[in-house]
Motif scaffolding. Structure first.
Motif, mmCIF file in Angstrom:
data_model
loop_
_atom_site.group_PDB
_atom_site.id
_atom_site.type_symbol
_atom_site.label_atom_id
_atom_site.label_comp_id
_atom_site.label_asym_id
_atom_site.label_seq_id
_atom_site.Cartn_x
_atom_site.Cartn_y
_atom_site.Cartn_z
ATOM 1 N N VAL A 134 0.672 -1.015 0.092
ATOM 2 C CA VAL A 134 0.081 -0.039 0.347
ATOM 3 C C VAL A 134 0.999 1.171 -0.263
ATOM 4 C CG1 VAL A 134 -0.181 0.057 2.563
ATOM 5 C CG2 VAL A 134 -2.222 1.054 1.500
ATOM 6 N N ALA A 135 0.624 2.497 -0.526
ATOM 7 C CA ALA A 135 1.449 3.585 -0.393
ATOM 8 C C ALA A 135 0.861 4.170 0.593
ATOM 9 C CB ALA A 135 0.604 4.765 -2.134
ATOM 10 N N SER A 136 1.737 4.881 1.191
ATOM 11 C CA SER A 136 1.347 5.280 2.312
ATOM 12 C C SER A 136 2.832 6.617 2.526
ATOM 13 C CB SER A 136 1.910 4.888 3.396
ATOM 14 O OG SER A 136 1.124 5.732 4.990
ATOM 15 N N GLY A 137 2.598 7.685 2.339
ATOM 16 C CA GLY A 137 3.056 9.153 1.909
ATOM 17 C C GLY A 137 4.302 9.030 1.443
ATOM 18 N N GLY A 138 3.881 8.862 0.089
ATOM 19 C CA GLY A 138 4.992 8.472 -0.880
ATOM 20 C C GLY A 138 5.572 7.704 -0.896
ATOM 21 N N LYS A 139 5.334 6.657 0.087
ATOM 22 C CA LYS A 139 6.332 4.974 0.327
ATOM 23 C C LYS A 139 5.503 4.022 0.300
ATOM 24 C CE LYS A 139 9.221 7.322 3.767
ATOM 25 N NZ LYS A 139 9.961 7.440 5.431
ATOM 26 N N ILE A 140 5.873 2.866 -0.378
ATOM 27 C CA ILE A 140 4.989 1.593 -0.448
ATOM 28 C C ILE A 140 5.834 0.536 0.845
ATOM 29 C CG2 ILE A 140 5.336 -0.870 -0.993
ATOM 30 C CD1 ILE A 140 3.653 2.152 -2.564
ATOM 31 N N VAL A 141 4.534 0.611 1.472
ATOM 32 C CA VAL A 141 5.304 -0.603 3.085
ATOM 33 C C VAL A 141 4.275 -2.250 2.541
ATOM 34 C CG1 VAL A 141 4.591 1.054 4.218
ATOM 35 C CG2 VAL A 141 2.878 0.701 4.206
ATOM 36 N N GLU A 142 4.333 -2.911 3.362
ATOM 37 C CA GLU A 142 3.621 -4.273 3.260
ATOM 38 C C GLU A 142 2.395 -3.974 4.273
ATOM 39 O OE1 GLU A 142 5.123 -8.285 2.156
ATOM 40 O OE2 GLU A 142 5.482 -7.874 4.259
ATOM 41 N N PHE A 143 1.538 -4.112 4.632
ATOM 42 C CA PHE A 143 1.037 -4.003 5.046
ATOM 43 C C PHE A 143 0.134 -5.337 5.730
ATOM 44 C CE2 PHE A 143 -4.637 -3.745 5.532
ATOM 45 C CZ PHE A 143 -4.248 -3.538 7.124
ATOM 46 N N ASP A 144 -0.014 -5.374 7.323
ATOM 47 C CA ASP A 144 0.267 -6.884 8.364
ATOM 48 C C ASP A 144 -1.778 -6.415 8.736
ATOM 49 O OD1 ASP A 144 -0.646 -9.347 9.388
ATOM 50 O OD2 ASP A 144 0.511 -8.457 10.883
ATOM 51 N N PRO A 145 -3.170 -6.926 7.352
ATOM 52 C CA PRO A 145 -4.351 -6.919 8.489
ATOM 53 C C PRO A 145 -4.454 -7.544 9.920
ATOM 54 C CG PRO A 145 -3.718 -8.357 7.073
ATOM 55 C CD PRO A 145 -2.618 -7.925 7.144
ATOM 56 N N VAL A 146 -3.510 -8.513 10.241
ATOM 57 C CA VAL A 146 -4.314 -8.827 11.982
ATOM 58 C C VAL A 146 -3.474 -8.188 12.452
ATOM 59 C CG1 VAL A 146 -3.502 -11.140 12.898
ATOM 60 C CG2 VAL A 146 -3.833 -11.273 10.614
ATOM 61 N N GLY A 147 -2.269 -7.843 12.638
ATOM 62 C CA GLY A 147 -1.439 -6.814 13.445
ATOM 63 C C GLY A 147 -1.831 -5.572 13.448
ATOM 64 N N GLY A 148 -2.008 -5.087 12.460
ATOM 65 C CA GLY A 148 -1.791 -3.789 12.151
ATOM 66 C C GLY A 148 -0.892 -2.571 11.525
ATOM 67 N N ALA A 149 0.397 -3.628 11.748
ATOM 68 C CA ALA A 149 1.894 -3.027 11.385
ATOM 69 C C ALA A 149 1.733 -2.896 10.089
ATOM 70 C CB ALA A 149 2.786 -4.092 11.531
ATOM 71 N N ALA A 150 2.758 -1.778 9.431
ATOM 72 C CA ALA A 150 2.904 -1.692 8.218
ATOM 73 C C ALA A 150 4.406 -1.153 7.742
ATOM 74 C CB ALA A 150 2.785 -0.544 7.826
ATOM 75 N N ALA A 151 5.444 -2.353 7.299
ATOM 76 C CA ALA A 151 6.396 -2.646 7.667
ATOM 77 C C ALA A 151 7.456 -1.775 5.568
ATOM 78 C CB ALA A 151 6.756 -3.691 6.907
ATOM 79 N N LEU A 152 7.779 -0.315 5.943
ATOM 80 C CA LEU A 152 8.999 -0.256 4.785
ATOM 81 C C LEU A 152 9.281 -0.957 3.777
ATOM 82 C CD1 LEU A 152 9.222 3.117 3.936
ATOM 83 C CD2 LEU A 152 11.483 2.514 5.071
ATOM 84 N N VAL A 153 8.480 -1.282 2.740
ATOM 85 C CA VAL A 153 9.924 -1.809 1.419
ATOM 86 C C VAL A 153 9.988 -0.693 0.131
ATOM 87 C CG1 VAL A 153 8.975 -3.216 -0.361
ATOM 88 C CG2 VAL A 153 7.349 -3.151 1.708
ATOM 89 N N LEU A 154 9.625 -0.272 -0.153
ATOM 90 C CA LEU A 154 10.012 0.905 -0.404
ATOM 91 C C LEU A 154 9.972 2.419 0.268
ATOM 92 C CD1 LEU A 154 9.484 -0.260 -4.531
ATOM 93 C CD2 LEU A 154 11.486 -0.474 -3.048
ATOM 94 N N PRO A 155 11.078 3.338 -0.329
ATOM 95 C CA PRO A 155 12.059 3.093 -0.272
ATOM 96 C C PRO A 155 13.278 2.572 0.327
ATOM 97 C CG PRO A 155 12.281 5.339 0.937
ATOM 98 C CD PRO A 155 11.137 5.064 0.276
ATOM 99 N N PRO A 156 14.357 1.522 0.511
ATOM 100 C CA PRO A 156 15.371 0.793 0.904
ATOM 101 C C PRO A 156 15.712 1.703 1.588
ATOM 102 C CG PRO A 156 15.947 0.180 -1.388
ATOM 103 C CD PRO A 156 14.548 1.120 -1.431
ATOM 104 N N THR A 157 16.068 1.551 3.387
ATOM 105 C CA THR A 157 16.635 2.470 4.248
ATOM 106 C C THR A 157 18.556 2.696 3.598
ATOM 107 O OG1 THR A 157 18.067 0.382 5.402
ATOM 108 C CG2 THR A 157 15.684 0.665 6.275
#
Length: 407
Positions: A134-157
């Motif tokens: 999902v796009a969030s704030g111009g970045k791409i995160v992987e969304f976990d619908p169970v825990g609600g966490a959003a882990a950064l995918v792009l851009p990489p660190t």
């Protein structure tokens, strides 16, 4: 005393189990399954806001609970199994979050934890745990619908990008993508999570890239630019993994890497005006051209691939500039390894927000009716047996067929 001792042990065991469940289970969402075969998710446009709804095959409208007047629901997306519907909305605290609707319990819950803007949720066939990008704030995160966490995918660190972490405060976005854009519009897993196919927005328009996700020498590899243009739309097959994309107003993705044969008198002369392309998941660096359009007639947009990956549908129209396509119909083309068949018209007139049913036999789409009202229709995949579902019931958009099939 033995009986009392046994009861006490059972009580203690129950308490321990309850504690474990409370601490370990992040989400209790029952019942686990819902019958959504033939349902179409949509957005109902209201005088003051918009609300996500479900439309049954007989035309009955089920409106999502918990809606607040003035809120804006949008972008309904089915989970791949069709048991849950996700959508973006500011109905909670004015911030755009992702919400989940369980049709079986008729319960809507907010699923994102942090404040931000969450848009363009995309699931892929490689996502076995129903986690989407999902796009969030111009970045791409992987969304976990169970825990609600959003882990950064792009851009990489920055640490995973820079050859020298002490070179300064240059962001990883600038380092990796500065020449292509400054924010992400949409992304999907590609090639079994070996790549992310992503669309970047920037001052020059939009750019489609493939980002390798496997590190090399401890560093993330640079993106593979695919195409640039005024507007780019894409879809990834849920069955075959093929990537199909359309480009309006083609340009070379990197202005510093234009082939010399396309530079005349110091000016870049593109080989065509608009473009349709395809990339196979096992050959990510090989671009397969489907159509090259030399003028602004018969320009394509918004490809959607059928559930079995055998064909794609897309809008066709006359190009009038950025985000200005005068749509004239809907086309269908067969997909095969290494190419595609000739497109065939299946519907005349402007159509929007179309999607396949779970078995690929029907298409739901949006068409403007009298008084600029938007009407949701359902027709067979060849364009026959067209039926309006929402005539006289309001204005609706973003039609999304449930992916569930009978049996």
């Amino acid at each position: 005393m033995i009986m009392r001792g046994g009861i006490a042990l059972l009580v203690v065991a129950a308490l321990v189990l309850a504690i474990v469940l409370v601490q370990g289970v992040q989400d209790i969402d029952l019942p686990p399954t819902a019958d959504t075969v033939g349902m179409v998710a949509a957005v109902e446009y209201l005088p003051n806001g918009s609300r996500v709804v479900l439309i049954k095959p007989d035309g009955t409208i089920v409106r999502s609970p918990g809606y607040k007047d003035g809120a804006n629901d949008r972008e309904p997306v089915w989970r791949p199994d069709g048991n849950r519907l996700f959508f973006s909305s500011d109905r909670d605290d004015g911030q755009v979050h992702l919400f989940r609707w369980n049709p079986a319990s008729n319960k809507v819950e907010r699923r994102t934890l942090s404040k931000g803007t969450y848009t363009n949720l995309v699931y892929s066939q490689a996502d076995q745990n129903a986690r989407g990008l999902v796009a969030s704030g111009g970045k791409i995160v992987e969304f976990d619908p169970v825990g609600g966490a959003a882990a950064l995918v792009l851009p990489p660190t920055a640490r995973a990008v820079q050859s020298n972490p002490e070179e300064g405060a240059t962001s990883s976005m600038d380092i990796m993508y500065g020449r292509y854009g400054n924010s992400f519009k949409k992304a999907a897993w590609f090639g079994g999570k070996k790549y992310v196919a992503a669309i970047l927005k920037g001052d020059r328009g939009e750019t489609l890239i493939l980002q390798p996700m496997e590190a090399k020498d401890g560093r993330i590899q640079p993106p593979l630019p695919v195409s640039g243009g005024d507007r780019i739309d894409m879809d990834v097959s849920p069955k075959t993994g093929q990537l199909v994309f359309t480009v309006q107003g083609f340009r070379f993705p990197d202005p510093d890497q234009v082939p010399p044969e396309f530079v005349k008198n110091g000016k870049v002369v593109p080989p065509f005006r608009h473009f349709i392309g395809m990339i196979e998941p096992n050959e990510p660096q090989k671009l397969v051209p489907i159509a090259q359009i030399p003028n602004d007639q018969n320009v394509f947009a918004d490809p959607v691939i059928s559930p079995d990956g055998s064909k794609a549908i897309m809008a066709v129209g006359v190009y009038g500039g950025v985000n200005n396509l005068h749509r004239t119909g809907l086309l269908s083309m067969t997909l095969r390894g290494g190419g595609a068949g000739a497109p065939a018209g299946i519907h005349k007139g402007p159509v929007y927000n179309y999607s396949f049913s779970g078995d690929g036999q029907q298409i739901a789409y949006v068409e403007r009716g009298a008084g600029d009202m938007q009407i949701i229709h359902v027709m067979d995949a060849d364009g026959s047996h067209d039926k309006a579902l929402t005539t006289g019931k309001g204005s609706f958009g973003e039609a999304r067929f449930s992916p569930q099939t009978k049996g």
